[in-house]
Design a protein around this motif. Structure first.
Motif, PDB file in Angstrom:
ATOM      1  N   PRO A 199      -8.003   5.845 -33.937  1.00  0.00           N
ATOM      2  CA  PRO A 199      -8.759   4.656 -33.531  1.00  0.00           C
ATOM      3  C   PRO A 199     -10.039   4.452 -34.331  1.00  0.00           C
ATOM      4  N   ALA A 200     -10.653   5.534 -34.800  1.00  0.00           N
ATOM      5  CA  ALA A 200     -11.919   5.411 -35.522  1.00  0.00           C
ATOM      6  C   ALA A 200     -11.768   4.618 -36.811  1.00  0.00           C
ATOM      7  N   SER A 201     -10.615   4.732 -37.468  1.00  0.00           N
ATOM      8  CA  SER A 201     -10.432   4.038 -38.753  1.00  0.00           C
ATOM      9  C   SER A 201      -9.470   2.863 -38.671  1.00  0.00           C
ATOM     10  N   THR A 202      -8.496   2.926 -37.778  1.00  0.00           N
ATOM     11  CA  THR A 202      -7.484   1.862 -37.718  1.00  0.00           C
ATOM     12  C   THR A 202      -7.589   1.012 -36.454  1.00  0.00           C
ATOM     13  N   GLY A 203      -8.507   1.368 -35.550  1.00  0.00           N
ATOM     14  CA  GLY A 203      -8.611   0.618 -34.308  1.00  0.00           C
ATOM     15  C   GLY A 203      -7.530   1.029 -33.321  1.00  0.00           C
ATOM     16  N   TYR A 204      -7.583   0.441 -32.134  1.00  0.00           N
ATOM     17  CA  TYR A 204      -6.590   0.749 -31.113  1.00  0.00           C
ATOM     18  C   TYR A 204      -5.367  -0.145 -31.301  1.00  0.00           C
ATOM     19  N   PRO A 205      -4.174   0.370 -30.975  1.00  0.00           N
ATOM     20  CA  PRO A 205      -2.948  -0.419 -31.184  1.00  0.00           C
ATOM     21  C   PRO A 205      -2.914  -1.658 -30.297  1.00  0.00           C
ATOM     22  N   ALA A 206      -2.139  -2.632 -30.724  1.00  0.00           N
ATOM     23  CA  ALA A 206      -2.064  -3.906 -29.989  1.00  0.00           C
ATOM     24  C   ALA A 206      -1.415  -3.739 -28.628  1.00  0.00           C
ATOM     25  N   THR A 207      -0.521  -2.756 -28.498  1.00  0.00           N
ATOM     26  CA  THR A 207       0.179  -2.563 -27.233  1.00  0.00           C
ATOM     27  C   THR A 207       0.257  -1.088 -26.857  1.00  0.00           C
ATOM     28  N   ALA A 208       0.444  -0.846 -25.576  1.00  0.00           N
ATOM     29  CA  ALA A 208       0.727   0.482 -25.037  1.00  0.00           C
ATOM     30  C   ALA A 208       1.783   0.277 -23.949  1.00  0.00           C
ATOM     31  N   THR A 209       2.255   1.355 -23.357  1.00  0.00           N
ATOM     32  CA  THR A 209       3.261   1.232 -22.294  1.00  0.00           C
ATOM     33  C   THR A 209       2.773   1.958 -21.042  1.00  0.00           C
ATOM     34  N   CYS A 210       3.338   1.572 -19.906  1.00  0.00           N
ATOM     35  CA  CYS A 210       2.930   2.181 -18.640  1.00  0.00           C
ATOM     36  C   CYS A 210       4.101   2.189 -17.670  1.00  0.00           C
ATOM     37  N   THR A 211       3.975   2.984 -16.624  1.00  0.00           N
ATOM     38  CA  THR A 211       4.910   2.949 -15.495  1.00  0.00           C
ATOM     39  C   THR A 211       4.088   3.000 -14.211  1.00  0.00           C
ATOM     40  N   ILE A 212       4.560   2.296 -13.194  1.00  0.00           N
ATOM     41  CA  ILE A 212       3.916   2.309 -11.875  1.00  0.00           C
ATOM     42  C   ILE A 212       5.031   2.496 -10.865  1.00  0.00           C
ATOM     43  N   VAL A 213       5.097   3.687 -10.269  1.00  0.00           N
ATOM     44  CA  VAL A 213       6.228   4.029  -9.409  1.00  0.00           C
ATOM     45  C   VAL A 213       5.699   4.455  -8.047  1.00  0.00           C
ATOM     46  N   LYS A 214       6.208   3.797  -6.993  1.00  0.00           N
ATOM     47  CA  LYS A 214       5.815   4.160  -5.614  1.00  0.00           C
ATOM     48  C   LYS A 214       6.565   5.430  -5.221  1.00  0.00           C
ATOM     49  N   LYS A 215       5.840   6.422  -4.669  1.00  0.00           N
ATOM     50  CA  LYS A 215       6.434   7.695  -4.312  1.00  0.00           C
ATOM     51  C   LYS A 215       7.055   7.642  -2.914  1.00  0.00           C
ATOM     52  N   ALA A 225       0.838  -1.198   0.000  1.00  0.00           N
ATOM     53  CA  ALA A 225       0.000   0.000   0.000  1.00  0.00           C
ATOM     54  C   ALA A 225       0.875   1.250   0.000  1.00  0.00           C
ATOM     55  N   GLY A 226       0.356   2.322  -0.641  1.00  0.00           N
ATOM     56  CA  GLY A 226       1.101   3.578  -0.654  1.00  0.00           C
ATOM     57  C   GLY A 226       0.649   4.474  -1.789  1.00  0.00           C
ATOM     58  N   LYS A 227       1.331   5.587  -1.914  1.00  0.00           N
ATOM     59  CA  LYS A 227       1.020   6.552  -2.984  1.00  0.00           C
ATOM     60  C   LYS A 227       1.880   6.213  -4.189  1.00  0.00           C
ATOM     61  N   TYR A 228       1.233   6.069  -5.358  1.00  0.00           N
ATOM     62  CA  TYR A 228       1.922   5.672  -6.585  1.00  0.00           C
ATOM     63  C   TYR A 228       1.637   6.684  -7.698  1.00  0.00           C
ATOM     64  N   GLU A 229       2.657   6.903  -8.527  1.00  0.00           N
ATOM     65  CA  GLU A 229       2.451   7.657  -9.775  1.00  0.00           C
ATOM     66  C   GLU A 229       2.352   6.641 -10.906  1.00  0.00           C
ATOM     67  N   VAL A 230       1.228   6.669 -11.607  1.00  0.00           N
ATOM     68  CA  VAL A 230       0.963   5.712 -12.687  1.00  0.00           C
ATOM     69  C   VAL A 230       0.823   6.479 -13.995  1.00  0.00           C
ATOM     70  N   THR A 231       1.508   6.028 -15.036  1.00  0.00           N
ATOM     71  CA  THR A 231       1.375   6.644 -16.362  1.00  0.00           C
ATOM     72  C   THR A 231       0.947   5.590 -17.375  1.00  0.00           C
ATOM     73  N   PHE A 232       0.285   6.062 -18.408  1.00  0.00           N
ATOM     74  CA  PHE A 232      -0.177   5.186 -19.496  1.00  0.00           C
ATOM     75  C   PHE A 232       0.005   5.946 -20.806  1.00  0.00           C
ATOM     76  N   THR A 233       0.774   5.376 -21.730  1.00  0.00           N
ATOM     77  CA  THR A 233       1.089   6.046 -22.997  1.00  0.00           C
ATOM     78  C   THR A 233       0.678   5.154 -24.161  1.00  0.00           C
ATOM     79  N   ILE A 234      -0.130   5.730 -25.050  1.00  0.00           N
ATOM     80  CA  ILE A 234      -0.662   4.951 -26.178  1.00  0.00           C
ATOM     81  C   ILE A 234      -0.587   5.792 -27.437  1.00  0.00           C
ATOM     82  N   ASN A 235      -0.268   5.159 -28.546  1.00  0.00           N
ATOM     83  CA  ASN A 235      -0.174   5.849 -29.828  1.00  0.00           C
ATOM     84  C   ASN A 235      -1.505   5.724 -30.567  1.00  0.00           C
ATOM     85  N   GLU A 236      -2.411   6.644 -30.282  1.00  0.00           N
ATOM     86  CA  GLU A 236      -3.741   6.594 -30.892  1.00  0.00           C
ATOM     87  C   GLU A 236      -3.748   7.434 -32.164  1.00  0.00           C
ATOM     88  N   VAL A 237      -3.245   6.879 -33.232  1.00  0.00           N
ATOM     89  CA  VAL A 237      -3.147   7.630 -34.480  1.00  0.00           C
ATOM     90  C   VAL A 237      -4.545   7.984 -34.995  1.00  0.00           C
TER      91      VAL A 237
END
Length: 359
Positions: A343-359, A329-341
């Motif tokens: 989505p309406a025509s090409t769909g969402y990408p197969a992968t994205a990246t993230c970070t989960i860091v305890k402060k 348990a604790g305070k975390y900084e979470v990020t989520f990065t996705i290349n949404e060129v």
């Protein structure tokens, strides 16, 4: 003698009435008015290009039209397709351009003539035909004979790249304004989070300066060049912004990624919404987490979600059932990065990246 006097009086009366009727007929009959000679154009065949958009490409000239009343004559030029210049609705779809009073010529630059041609239905980069005539107006309208023009219009190119969105959300600094990326020709997409208490106003700039920008036109969703009126978002929240420079329209849709799972305050039932960092182009949140599972989903629904196929990496996979495990348990900084060129025509990408860091 009285008999003759009566006859003379009657004859005089008839002559007076006849003369009066003739005078009235002459006064109420409009004299014919027409162009004394043909109009002229500087060229009957024009190939328009973006390079000559600001050049004078067509000069239309005409003779002075004389009306029976002495007053200024107003002239205008009409353009139309040949097929629309006959029948009951002849010239009803014509593009009309005012020339002015007592003027005998009108010059058109490439940009304006191109818009007329395209608006009337000529295809870009294809040779087509229009007719042009001059209208003279005083107590009535009279028209010249038309001249046929062969015109090849161009399609205005829109450079791929980015446009920028300075606004109240970031203090109107163009240098740090959010960028909207081109997803197709003339269409741009980006994301925006408006914090609680921040103003909803913004502009749209074609470069990171104020040389050219768009503000609201007739409605909030219409783009008007150099308009002082701000566009406005509905209020605090995150949005997907789409701008179409081809139609001069923009739209917004409520849009936000969030974290979900037993490690979050909402469990598996309610996402904890993240905010968009427009400078890093990443979604982030600082939140109190407890031991349990964590993954990502869009707009507080399972329609679009990401989980890690391998929890030992920072890669998350579309529609994957896996989740990260928060061990402490604790305070975390979470990020989520996705290349949404787009989505309406090409769909969402197969992968994205993230970070989960305890402060």
């Amino acid at each position: 003698m009285k008999k003759y006097i009566n006859k003379i009086f009657l004859l005089g009366s008839l002559l007076f009435l006849g003369t009066s009727c003739d005078s009235e007929a002459e006064l109420t009959t409009l004299k014919a008015v027409s162009f004394p000679s043909e109009i002229t154009v500087s060229s009957t065949k024009l190939v328009l290009t973006e390079d000559t958009a600001d050049d004078q490409v067509l000069l239309v000239s005409w003779p002075e039209v004389t009306f029976p009343i002495e007053a200024p004559v107003t002239y205008a030029i009409q353009f139309d397709l040949i097929g629309d210049t006959s029948g009951a609705n002849a010239w009803s779809k014509a593009k009309r351009v005012e020339a002015g009073a007592d003027v005998l010529s009108k010059t058109f630059i490439g940009r304006d003539l191109n818009k007329i041609a395209v608006d009337l239905g000529l295809l870009p980069n294809v040779e087509g035909k229009l007719v042009v005539r001059v209208e003279a107006t005083m107590d009535r309208k009279v028209y010249s004979n038309p001249i046929t023009l062969t015109i090849t219009p161009y399609e205005k190119s829109v450079v791929f790249g980015e446009i920028y969105m300075p606004g109240s959300y970031q203090g109107w600094g163009i240098e740090t304004a959010a960028a909207l990326t081109a997803i197709q020709k003339g269409v741009y997409q980006g994301y925006m989070t408006v914090d609680v208490g921040a103003g909803p106003g913004f502009k749209l700039n074609t470069a990171r300066n104020w040389a050219q920008f768009y503000g609201a036109g007739e409605t909030n969703n219409d783009l008007k060049n150099m308009s002082d009126t701000d566009f406005t978002l509905p209020g605090a929240g995150s949005y997907q912004i789409k701008v179409n420079l081809n139609t001069l329209k923009w739209s917004q849709t409520p849009y936000a990624w969030g974290i979900i799972g037993t490690a979050t305050s909402g469990g598996w039932d309610k996402s904890t919404i993240m905010s968009y960092d427009h400078q890093k182009k990443s979604w982030k949140i600082t939140a109190d987490l407890v031991p349990g599972a964590l993954k990502f989903r869009l707009n507080d629904a399972w329609t679009i979600n990401y989980g890690p196929a391998n929890p030992g990496t920072n890669t998350v996979n579309l529609d994957n059932g896996g989740a990260y495990t928060i061990g402490e348990a604790g305070k975390y900084e979470v990020t989520f990065t996705i290349n949404e060129v787009d989505p309406a025509s090409t769909g969402y990408p197969a992968t994205a990246t993230c970070t989960i860091v305890k402060k």
